[in-house]
Design an enzyme around this catalytic site. Sequence first.
Site, short mmCIF file in Angstrom:
data_model
loop_
_atom_site.label_atom_id
_atom_site.label_comp_id
_atom_site.label_asym_id
_atom_site.label_seq_id
_atom_site.Cartn_x
_atom_site.Cartn_y
_atom_site.Cartn_z
N ASP A 135 -7.07 -1.59 3.52
CA ASP A 135 -6.16 -2.66 3.11
C ASP A 135 -6.58 -4.01 3.68
O ASP A 135 -6.09 -5.05 3.23
CB ASP A 135 -4.73 -2.36 3.60
CG ASP A 135 -4.20 -1.07 3.03
OD1 ASP A 135 -4.46 -0.81 1.84
OD2 ASP A 135 -3.52 -0.33 3.76
N ASP A 142 -1.61 -0.87 5.96
CA ASP A 142 -1.84 -0.29 7.29
C ASP A 142 -3.28 0.15 7.50
O ASP A 142 -3.71 0.31 8.64
CB ASP A 142 -0.92 0.93 7.48
CG ASP A 142 -1.38 2.08 6.62
OD1 ASP A 142 -1.60 1.87 5.41
OD2 ASP A 142 -1.54 3.20 7.14
N ASP A 164 0.88 -1.16 0.00
CA ASP A 164 0.00 0.00 0.00
C ASP A 164 0.93 1.23 0.00
O ASP A 164 2.11 1.11 0.33
CB ASP A 164 -0.84 -0.08 1.29
CG ASP A 164 -1.47 1.24 1.66
OD1 ASP A 164 -2.22 1.77 0.84
OD2 ASP A 164 -1.20 1.73 2.78
P1 ADP Z 1 -3.92 4.67 -0.01
O1 ADP Z 1 -4.33 3.47 -0.79
O2 ADP Z 1 -2.81 5.42 -0.70
O3 ADP Z 1 -3.57 4.37 1.43
P2 ADP Z 1 -6.71 5.49 0.31
O4 ADP Z 1 -7.25 4.35 -0.48
O5 ADP Z 1 -6.93 5.49 1.77
O6 ADP Z 1 -5.14 5.71 -0.02
O7 ADP Z 1 -7.32 6.84 -0.27
C1 ADP Z 1 -7.29 7.09 -1.65
C2 ADP Z 1 -7.62 8.53 -1.95
O8 ADP Z 1 -8.94 8.85 -1.50
C3 ADP Z 1 -6.72 9.53 -1.27
O9 ADP Z 1 -5.58 9.80 -2.04
C4 ADP Z 1 -7.63 10.77 -1.19
O10 ADP Z 1 -7.61 11.47 -2.39
C5 ADP Z 1 -9.01 10.17 -0.99
N1 ADP Z 1 -9.42 10.12 0.42
C6 ADP Z 1 -9.62 9.00 1.17
N2 ADP Z 1 -10.03 9.31 2.42
C7 ADP Z 1 -10.05 10.67 2.48
C8 ADP Z 1 -10.38 11.61 3.52
N3 ADP Z 1 -10.75 11.26 4.75
N4 ADP Z 1 -10.27 12.93 3.21
C9 ADP Z 1 -9.90 13.31 1.99
N5 ADP Z 1 -9.59 12.47 0.98
C10 ADP Z 1 -9.66 11.17 1.20
MG MG Z 2 -2.54 3.19 3.69
#
Ligand code: ADP
Ligand code: MG
Length: 351
Positions: A252, A248, A47
């Site tokens: 995931d 994390d 991730d």
């Molecule tokens: P990653 O897979 O990189 O850990 P996530 O899947 O958690 O990221 O989130 C993907 C995208 O969704 C982020 O890059 C953001 O643009 C958006 N996002 C998710 N949760 C939030 C939140 N609480 N506030 C703002 N944007 C969010």
């Molecule tokens: Mg993450």
Amino acid sequence: VASPCALVASIMPATLSAISNSARKGVLFKGGVHLENLSHIKAAAFDKTGTLTNGKPVVTDVIIAPHAEQDEVIRIVAAIENESTHSLAKALTAYGLEQTGQSVHQVDVQDMKTISGTGVTATVKGSLWKIGKPSLVGVDQAYEFQNGVASRLANEGKTVVFASCDDQIVGVFALKDTIRQEAKEAIKALKNRGIYTIMLTGDNEQTAKAIAREAGIDDYIAECLPNEKVSHIKKLQEKYGHVAMIGDGINDAPALATANVGIAMGEGTDVALETADMVLMKNDLTKIVESTALSQRMNRIVKQNIYFSLAVIVTLILSNFFQVIDLPLGVIGHEGSTILVILNGLRLLKS
Ligand code: ADP
Ligand code: MG
């Protein structure tokens, strides 16, 4: 002499020694089978946020629409994100508190909803606010906002978060996360072992590309929703057989459960820790490589033990048939081999 004590003692002492050895180094295994599986891994999926990166993004740029009031937007975004556990949300709340002070806590947020891997929505003073990815606020509107400022920010490896109020974009926040020191090292070491590395992230294409290049990872998949992470793991399993997933976040967890070995970061969310088979307590990714080596050593020692104990049992039985062994020698052979097998397993306590 036919009693299989040594055979039975071939595996457990070795496994427990290896588990306790890795626990001392901050790697927890939830069972011997996971440690055993680790050496069969042919591909590792990471991730991005919180795993390859430190997961402590900071707001670097804020661009507010001309028709909106800057402090008001920052304050409301901070108040809404205050109810989310996402690392981006924490950064946005911290930024709001810094810019507008405690007034953040006076905003009345209603109906806050999290859309996993996409963003959050809430109602403030009767208006519907959406904070998150372009797909949440409208892709066309997002990329056109302020002459496509979002693309420029994303190319710098920053995560871009849009905020809209009643379907009008009112602001863009760019957040920069730093790659973990050990991430590059860990990826290099995994690649050297012939393990294919890939990054799965919910973030957009440009940001993903910039981070993937910096980390030196083989490949990346951007705009990945939580359930898509699962299907990518399944595809990797078809292609490579044994696959590890390192993550994390709440998003995931399904992928961690699907992978042959799910690895959670110690700093990760409870759900990730709960679902994973292995936990990196100190968030040190290089420990994956060390544990793989330990896993190989353990499997080797277990095999030695099994071959040795079977050989001893067969020899003792045959010598019994040929009348060349008496009771005391038989006992020594039987108990002796059991002790040797256990001592061999205990070697895994040492690193
Ligand atoms: P990653 O897979 O990189 O850990 P996530 O899947 O958690 O990221 O989130 C993907 C995208 O969704 C982020 O890059 C953001 O643009 C958006 N996002 C998710 N949760 C939030 C939140 N609480 N506030 C703002 N944007 C969010
Ligand atoms: Mg993450």
